[in-house]
Write an enzyme that holds these catalytic residues in place. Structure first.
Site, PDB file in Angstrom:
ATOM      1  N   LYS A 151       0.513  -1.379  -0.354  1.00 42.50           N
ATOM      2  CA  LYS A 151      -0.016   0.021  -0.175  1.00 42.50           C
ATOM      3  C   LYS A 151       1.020   0.811   0.102  1.00 42.50           C
ATOM      4  O   LYS A 151       1.867   1.344   0.711  1.00 42.50           O
ATOM      5  CB  LYS A 151      -0.865  -0.104   1.344  1.00 42.50           C
ATOM      6  CG  LYS A 151      -2.278   0.803   1.176  1.00 42.50           C
ATOM      7  CD  LYS A 151      -3.682   0.277   2.573  1.00 42.50           C
ATOM      8  CE  LYS A 151      -4.261   1.286   2.296  1.00 42.50           C
ATOM      9  NZ  LYS A 151      -4.992   0.637   3.914  1.00 42.50           N
TER      10      LYS A 151
HETATM   11  C1  E4P Z   1      -8.516   1.293   3.678  1.00 45.27           C
HETATM   12  O1  E4P Z   1      -7.700   1.264   2.785  1.00 45.27           O
HETATM   13  C2  E4P Z   1      -8.426   2.545   4.692  1.00 45.27           C
HETATM   14  O2  E4P Z   1      -7.294   3.087   4.881  1.00 45.27           O
HETATM   15  C3  E4P Z   1      -9.508   2.478   5.012  1.00 45.27           C
HETATM   16  O3  E4P Z   1     -10.742   2.648   4.665  1.00 45.27           O
HETATM   17  C4  E4P Z   1      -9.655   4.292   5.740  1.00 45.27           C
HETATM   18  O4  E4P Z   1     -11.004   4.442   6.747  1.00 45.27           O
HETATM   19  P1  E4P Z   1     -11.892   5.578   7.771  1.00 45.27           P
HETATM   20  O5  E4P Z   1     -11.829   6.803   6.852  1.00 45.27           O
HETATM   21  O6  E4P Z   1     -12.870   5.331   8.410  1.00 45.27           O
HETATM   22  O7  E4P Z   1     -10.264   5.988   8.618  1.00 45.27           O
END
Ligand code: E4P
Length: 217
Positions: free
Chosen positions: A87
């Site tokens: 990522k």
């Molecule tokens: C996933 O890849 C993201 O980091 C995550 O969905 C972020 O979610 P949030 O905005 O609820 O923290």
């Protein structure tokens, strides 16, 4: 549409896997910290534990913000397990890192996408997934689902293979709207996924069926 669970909680990951509809997992440094997983070694071990608990892609985020650092960390993460997807944040060096990993057939997930232009750049660089954060856009009075529709249109125009991974999904209507628009993947907390089960008419209907069955026995 593929279903990923958005957590680093192993119990919830195992529950979603047992549920039978799970295609992968996304994590981020905040989700790791929420589970009390700190320190590089513990974090790496936790990624392996997640991979062993599920089938499918598991996103593991780099911390470095420079190209060389992202490459070093990403290669270390990718070597942990064949299910790891590296990522990478949507920044200039992140684009270079996406291209580096794409050229080496290492899967990537470009995170922190908040505009169609960012999603276009990530696809050009060969990202496997892009993660538009729809909940965080909604939080600032901007339509997150509309961004998914813009990216869908752009990717379809040019047959980009990059998959749209709707992230920051907060509730069941987000999931349904992502499916209507054609997101390839959505990642959500377990309660948003199991929320899809719920309808009062199902509960009422089931209760009546069981009552009527008992009358005849
Ligand atoms: C996933 O890849 C993201 O980091 C995550 O969905 C972020 O979610 P949030 O905005 O609820 O923290």
């Amino acid at each position: 549409m593929k279903f990923f669970i958005d957590t680093a909680n192993l119990d919830q990951i195992k529950e979603a896997q047992d549920f039978g509809v799970l295609d992968g997992v996304t994590t981020n440094p905040s989700l790791m910290a929420k589970e009390g997983i700190t320190g590089a070694d513990n974090i790496l071990k936790h990624y392996v534990a997640i991979c062993e608990a599920v089938e499918g892609d598991v996103s593991a985020e780099v911390i470095a913000l420079d190209f060389e650092g992202m490459v070093k960390e990403g290669e270390q993460l990718a070597a942990l397990h064949h299910q790891i997807v590296v990522k990478i944040p949507m920044i200039k060096d992140g684009i270079k890192a996406l291209k580096y990993f794409s050229d080496r057939n290492i899967k990537t997930n470009c995170t922190l996408i908040f505009s169609a232009g960012q999603a276009l750049l990530a696809a050009k660089a060969g990202a496997t997934y892009v993660s538009p954060f729809i909940g965080r856009l909604d939080d600032v009075s901007t339509d997150g689902i509309f961004l998914i529709s813009e990216i869908r249109e752009i990717y379809d125009n040019y047959a980009f293979e990059t998959e749209i991974l709707a992230a920051s999904v907060r509730h069941t209507m987000h999931i349904i709207n992502c499916a209507k628009i054609g997101a390839d993947v959505m990642t959500a907390p377990l309660d948003a996924i199991t929320g899809l089960l719920k309808h009062p008419l199902t509960d009422i209907g089931l209760k009546k069926f069981l009552e009527d069955y008992k009358k005849g026995n």
